[in-house]
Design a protein around this motif. Structure first.
Motif, PDB file in Angstrom:
ATOM      1  N   MET A   1      24.663  -7.084  16.458  1.00 51.10           N
ATOM      2  CA  MET A   1      24.221  -8.285  16.464  1.00 51.10           C
ATOM      3  C   MET A   1      24.220  -8.879  14.840  1.00 51.10           C
ATOM      4  O   MET A   1      24.188  -8.149  13.890  1.00 51.10           O
ATOM      5  N   ALA A   2      24.573 -10.212  14.884  1.00 48.65           N
ATOM      6  CA  ALA A   2      24.675 -10.833  13.442  1.00 48.65           C
ATOM      7  C   ALA A   2      24.020 -12.152  13.400  1.00 48.65           C
ATOM      8  O   ALA A   2      23.631 -12.688  14.658  1.00 48.65           O
ATOM      9  N   CYS A  13      23.821 -13.769  17.069  1.00 48.50           N
ATOM     10  CA  CYS A  13      25.101 -13.615  18.027  1.00 48.50           C
ATOM     11  C   CYS A  13      25.778 -12.482  17.962  1.00 48.50           C
ATOM     12  O   CYS A  13      25.749 -11.683  16.808  1.00 48.50           O
ATOM     13  N   ARG A  14      26.576 -12.188  19.035  1.00 49.01           N
ATOM     14  CA  ARG A  14      27.215 -11.101  19.180  1.00 49.01           C
ATOM     15  C   ARG A  14      29.127 -11.499  19.254  1.00 49.01           C
ATOM     16  O   ARG A  14      29.989 -10.857  18.929  1.00 49.01           O
ATOM     17  N   ALA A  15      29.283 -12.935  19.478  1.00 52.08           N
ATOM     18  CA  ALA A  15      30.460 -13.432  19.495  1.00 52.08           C
ATOM     19  C   ALA A  15      30.693 -14.707  19.255  1.00 52.08           C
ATOM     20  O   ALA A  15      29.831 -15.526  19.341  1.00 52.08           O
ATOM     21  N   CYS A 140      33.323 -12.556  10.001  1.00 51.79           N
ATOM     22  CA  CYS A 140      33.137 -12.204  11.323  1.00 51.79           C
ATOM     23  C   CYS A 140      33.341 -10.812  11.639  1.00 51.79           C
ATOM     24  O   CYS A 140      32.625  -9.911  12.328  1.00 51.79           O
ATOM     25  N   VAL A 145      31.288  -9.021  14.633  1.00 52.45           N
ATOM     26  CA  VAL A 145      31.211 -10.119  15.600  1.00 52.45           C
ATOM     27  C   VAL A 145      32.612 -10.263  16.366  1.00 52.45           C
ATOM     28  O   VAL A 145      33.812 -10.385  15.857  1.00 52.45           O
ATOM     29  N   LYS A 146      32.482 -10.548  17.605  1.00 52.36           N
ATOM     30  CA  LYS A 146      34.020 -10.504  18.562  1.00 52.36           C
ATOM     31  C   LYS A 146      34.134 -12.003  18.558  1.00 52.36           C
ATOM     32  O   LYS A 146      33.349 -12.887  18.596  1.00 52.36           O
ATOM     33  N   CYS A 194      33.269 -14.640  27.750  1.00 55.21           N
ATOM     34  CA  CYS A 194      32.238 -13.788  27.439  1.00 55.21           C
ATOM     35  C   CYS A 194      32.586 -12.606  28.402  1.00 55.21           C
ATOM     36  O   CYS A 194      32.024 -11.485  27.731  1.00 55.21           O
ATOM     37  N   ILE A 199      29.948  -9.624  26.744  1.00 56.14           N
ATOM     38  CA  ILE A 199      28.652 -10.007  26.192  1.00 56.14           C
ATOM     39  C   ILE A 199      28.040 -10.888  27.204  1.00 56.14           C
ATOM     40  O   ILE A 199      28.880 -11.687  28.126  1.00 56.14           O
ATOM     41  N   GLU A 203      24.532 -14.878  23.916  1.00 57.08           N
ATOM     42  CA  GLU A 203      24.991 -13.997  22.751  1.00 57.08           C
ATOM     43  C   GLU A 203      26.053 -14.390  22.053  1.00 57.08           C
ATOM     44  O   GLU A 203      26.607 -13.994  21.185  1.00 57.08           O
ATOM     45  N   GLU A 259      24.928  -9.475   8.711  1.00 55.40           N
ATOM     46  CA  GLU A 259      24.094  -8.648   9.659  1.00 55.40           C
ATOM     47  C   GLU A 259      22.490  -8.798   9.300  1.00 55.40           C
ATOM     48  O   GLU A 259      22.026  -9.249   8.293  1.00 55.40           O
TER      49      GLU A 259
END
Length: 259
Positions: A1-2, A13-15, A140, A145-146, A194, A199, A203, A259
């Motif tokens: 997670m960021a 978020c993750r993406a 990113c 982060v994706k 997604c 994810i 997210e 992060e």
């Protein structure tokens, strides 16, 4: 997670899902020459058909022109900015139909003219990343982060433009209009991206330059929608074309991700 932060607002978020034209790359730098080439070809075709009205670039396509009828800008809520290639072809074909061509011949003629304009575009390769984009993409990647692209352009066209800019490898998923049943402002592109990123939409963050991007994000129930507008008034939330954005930025330098 960021954590992504913009204008004092934060989201976990993750993406991140990016629109392409006007978001990753300069819209007029790439599509301005295409629009000029295609509309010039259309005007010649209309002249051949004896049409006295010519082509109203502003009313039909949302293009801004100068006193010499040269393309100098575009309406961010208009067909060129938000429509698909097929939708623009249909609009232009309607002018040839009105000038006397049968509909099937009108569509075929516009597709041929568009092919010529696209060939010129490919020769020029004028895909220029927005300022600060490369650095933001790198940030990113550093925090895991994706990244995905969700665009009204075709998937093949999007991949080509990402290659021209040298950023193709940054994106795990690339979703064009041809990959979903419903385009923007429907949620389909965001939901597919997604799934491919593995994810939940909750997210993900959406970044785009039109309200269709913002509405897509809202309907997919992403955690944050960020509008990017290189020029806006002192009160950017008054911008109609980004009215559903959670936050509006003028450049990627205004974004922080950590992060």
């Amino acid at each position: 997670m960021a954590t992504i932060e913009a204008q004092g607002q934060k989201a976990i978020c993750r993406a991140i899902l990016f629109d392409k034209d006007g978001t990753l790359l300069n819209f007029m730098g790439l599509w301005g020459s295409w629009a000029a080439a295609l509309t010039d070809l259309m005007e010649r075709k209309l002249a051949e058909l004896g049409s006295p009205g010519g082509l109203n670039k502003a009313a039909l396509l949302g293009l801004h022109t100068d006193e010499e009828n040269r393309v100098i800008g575009y309406d961010k809520t208009g067909p060129v900015a938000m429509g698909t290639e097929e939708e623009v072809i249909a609009l232009l074909a309607s002018t040839l139909y009105a000038a006397g061509l049968p509909w099937n011949e009108a569509v075929t003629a516009v597709r041929e003219l568009n092919g010529a304009a696209m060939e010129e575009l490919k020769q020029r390769r004028d895909a220029v990343p927005l300022p600060g984009l490369r650095e933001f993409l790198q940030s990113c990647q550093e925090v895991g982060v994706k990244l995905a692209v969700v665009t009204s352009d075709s998937t093949a066209g999007a991949l080509e433009h990402l290659e021209w800019m040298g950023i193709r490898d940054a994106f795990t998923s690339v979703v064009g209009r041809d990959r979903v049943a419903r385009g923007k402002p429907g949620p389909d592109m965001a939901l597919l991206a997604c799934r491919e990123l593995g994810i939940s939409p909750s997210e993900a963050v959406v970044i785009g330059d039109s309200n269709a991007d913002m509405q897509m994000g809202k309907r997919a129930e992403v955690v944050m929608t960020i509008g990017i507008a290189e020029e806006f008034s002192e009160d950017p939330l008054d911008a109609v074309y980004l009215r559903d954005a959670d936050v509006i930025i003028s450049s990627y330098q205004e974004l922080r991700i950590y992060e």
